[in-house]
Design an enzyme around this catalytic site. Structure first.
Site, short mmCIF file in Angstrom:
data_model
loop_
_atom_site.label_atom_id
_atom_site.label_comp_id
_atom_site.label_asym_id
_atom_site.label_seq_id
_atom_site.Cartn_x
_atom_site.Cartn_y
_atom_site.Cartn_z
N GLY A 1 0.82 -1.21 0.00
CA GLY A 1 0.00 0.00 0.00
C GLY A 1 0.85 1.25 0.00
CD GLU B 1 7.20 -5.50 -1.80
OE1 GLU B 1 7.46 -4.61 -2.64
OE2 GLU B 1 8.03 -6.35 -1.44
CB ALA C 1 5.14 5.84 1.81
NE ARG C 2 -1.79 9.24 3.41
CZ ARG C 2 -2.58 10.29 3.27
NH1 ARG C 2 -2.22 11.44 3.82
NH2 ARG C 2 -3.68 10.21 2.57
CB VAL C 3 -1.04 3.10 5.21
CG1 VAL C 3 -1.67 1.95 5.98
CG2 VAL C 3 -2.09 4.17 4.94
#
EC number: 1.2.1.3
Length: 560
Positions: free
Chosen positions: A271, A293, A273-275
């Site tokens: 998903g 990923e 980057a921030r999650v």
């Protein structure tokens, strides 16, 4: 930890399966996993409770109404919410199954992989239909990019599993003589796979294949943003696989948060980057290793010496014919020289018409945008003052149908939002430079991308890209096909991710490489034991330095 996960999720208003930093957060949350599983005959009309109110599913087309009996039924359903307590019981059940040793055997692993292969063969129609419901993904694109790829991963695992499981022999040294050594691949335990919505079947099943191959118990959390595929996966896993060791949990933020509060032996998340940071923070509490990923802005660099017709077709295949740009490995933007840009743009215009016709908004060969949330995000990128006047092709939008035409923009200002975040859609900026070598600095000025695509016949330039540009993967003169090579690891670097999988890399990613040294009781020298006499020190140094002559002298009591 609960506060950390929930607060961060609420702040972003997205589900963990979101990609490109955007999820729904507004979808109804559901949890289906044995023994908390509920069968649904009609997903579209399912109702749910949220914030103590009776509401309709966001997928329902009927007005909400409820009788007293319906309210009572909903209250009973609300009691079945998949909360941290139930998540903990689920993990406990799976750990019990794993500790029994059943998942470690070659026979169990092979039987599960064979069942997956059977499922892919028997349920091809249902899979393509679900993908069409979620993304309007063309049947052939769904077949090639999701079913064929999953089948390939499964077949390779079946073919190579016995070889992968064999301990790897390692040479020993004179200091341990006589001895032998090996590296044993052992399963990690109970692992969590959190997948995403853009390739919701492949990116769910592929890591699960790796986890099963390595002998783990697995929980899969598919994306709620692709509800038809999520529901299908839950049903297929229950029907085809061993539910004592492999389970699916459906839902959104609450369910994912409940899962992340548990102790896992590894987490693989696909998903944004921030999650990804949220997942990593949750995993850190338990020192759980992660494979992330993520994504990023993957550029295609086009030199002027290429076969332009072929290059353009391959770029379009890696953008608009790849889920309409909604792919982490899709081409995010193009870099070319100022002189060559007009020729490239004309070739792209011609190529797009050949692919999707004069009116791409009515083409059946291009996917729609996954949700209204994603549509709104993309529209804002395009409507920014400094961007809207840079459109050289496309720009048409149909919010009702969630469609955006393939759109090309030229020389968008670097500080525009479209150049700062991963686009994840059909918008394609073209950045021009004076000479093609300047593309190195353009790419390196941004976070490291998941992929870089370089189109050139210049051998020095090819080497320059490989040597000077850091990315998760790289292709010379094509796009996205590197992910089809099972011998290549798929993964990011820096903000585009950590860890990798595909093929044996999946097996290794879900395995612990245990170092084992075997020794007998013969040949036990007192050299290693006190008291440390001068003679022992001389002999020990000679052994370490592999000085055979000094060893012989020391053994017979002489010295140099």
């Amino acid at each position: 930890m609960k506060g950390l996960c929930i607060d961060l999720f609420k702040n972003y208003s997205l589900g963990l399966a979101g990609t490109a930093g955007v999820g729904t957060g507004t979808r109804s949350s559901r949890a289906f996993t044995h023994p908390f599983q509920r069968r649904r005959s009609n997903y579209q009309n399912q109702k749910h409770f949220s914030s103590s109110k009776l509401t309709c599913s966001s997928y329902s087309t009927k007005p909400c109404s409820a009788t007293l009996s319906a309210v009572t039924a909903e209250v009973e359903e609300a009691k079945q919410t998949f909360n941290p307590e139930k998540a903990g019981l689920l993990v406990k059940e799976l750990r019990k199954s794993f500790n029994s040793g059943r998942t470690k055997s070659y026979e169990w692993r092979r039987s599960q992989l064979e069942n997956i292969a059977k499922m892919l063969e028997e349920k091809e129609k249902e899979i393509t239909e679900a993908l069409y419901k979620d993304l309007s993904k063309p049947e052939i694109e769904a077949f090639i990019s999701e079913i064929v790829q999953a089948r390939s991963s499964c077949n390779e695992a079946l073919k190579e599993l016995k070889h992968w499981m064999v301990p790897q022999k390692v040479s020993t040294s004179i200091t341990t003589y006589p001895s032998s050594a090996e590296i044993v691949s052992e399963p990690l335990g109970v692992v969590l796979v959190i997948s995403t919505w853009n390739f919701p079947f492949l990116l769910s099943l592929d890591p699960v294949i790796g986890a099963i191959s390595a002998g783990n118990a697995v929980v899969l959390k598919p994306s709620e943003i692709a509800p038809a595929t999520s529901s299908l996966l839950a049903n297929l896993v229950e029907e085809y696989l061993d539910n004592s060791a492999i389970k699916v949990v459906e839902g959104a933020v609450p369910e994912t948060t409940a899962l992340l509060e548990q102790k896992w032996d590894k987490i693989l998340y696909t998903g944004s980057a921030r999650v990804g940071r949220i997942v990593m923070a949750a995993a850190a509490k338990h020192l759980t290793p992660v494979i992330l990923e993520l994504g990023g802005k993957s550029p295609a660099v086009v030199d002027s010496d290429v076969n332009l017709e072929v290059a353009v077709r391959r770029i379009m295949a890696g953008k608009w014919a790849l889920n309409n740009g909604q792919a982490c490995i899709g081409v995010d933007y193009i870099i070319t020289t100022k002189d060559f840009a007009p020729k490239l743009i004309e070739a792209l215009k011609y190529g797009l018409e050949q692919f999707f016709g004069k009116d791409p908004m009515n083409s059946k060969d291009i996917s729609r945008i996954v949700s209204s949330t994603q549509f709104t995000r993309l529209a804002k990128l395009l409507d920014e003052d400094k961007v809207s006047n840079k459109i050289v092709l496309g720009g048409q939008m149909d919010e009702k149908q969630l469609k955006i035409a393939p759109t090309i923009l030229l020389d968008v200002p670097e500080d525009a939002q479209i150049m700062q975040e991963e686009i994840f859609g059909p918008l394609m900026p073209i950045v021009t430079v004076e000479k093609i070598e300047d593309s190195f600095s353009v790419i390196n000025s941004k976070p490291k991308p998941l992929a870089v695509y370089a189109f050139t016949n210049n051998e020095l330039l090819k080497k320059g890209f490989v040597d000077n540009v850091s990315s998760g993967g790289m292709l010379i003169n094509d796009t996205v096909l590197h992910v089809s090579i099972s011998g290549l690891p798929f993964g990011g670097v820096g903000e585009s991710g950590m860890g990798s999988y595909h093929g044996k890399f999946s097996f290794d990613g879900f395995s612990h490489k245990k170092a084992v040294l075997y020794r007998g009781f013969a040949g036990d020298s007192d050299l290693r034991y006190p008291p440390y006499t001068p003679e022992k020190q001389r002999l020990f140094r000679a052994v370490i330095n592999r000085d055979i002559f000094t060893i012989i002298l020391a053994l017979i009591g002489w010295s140099k």
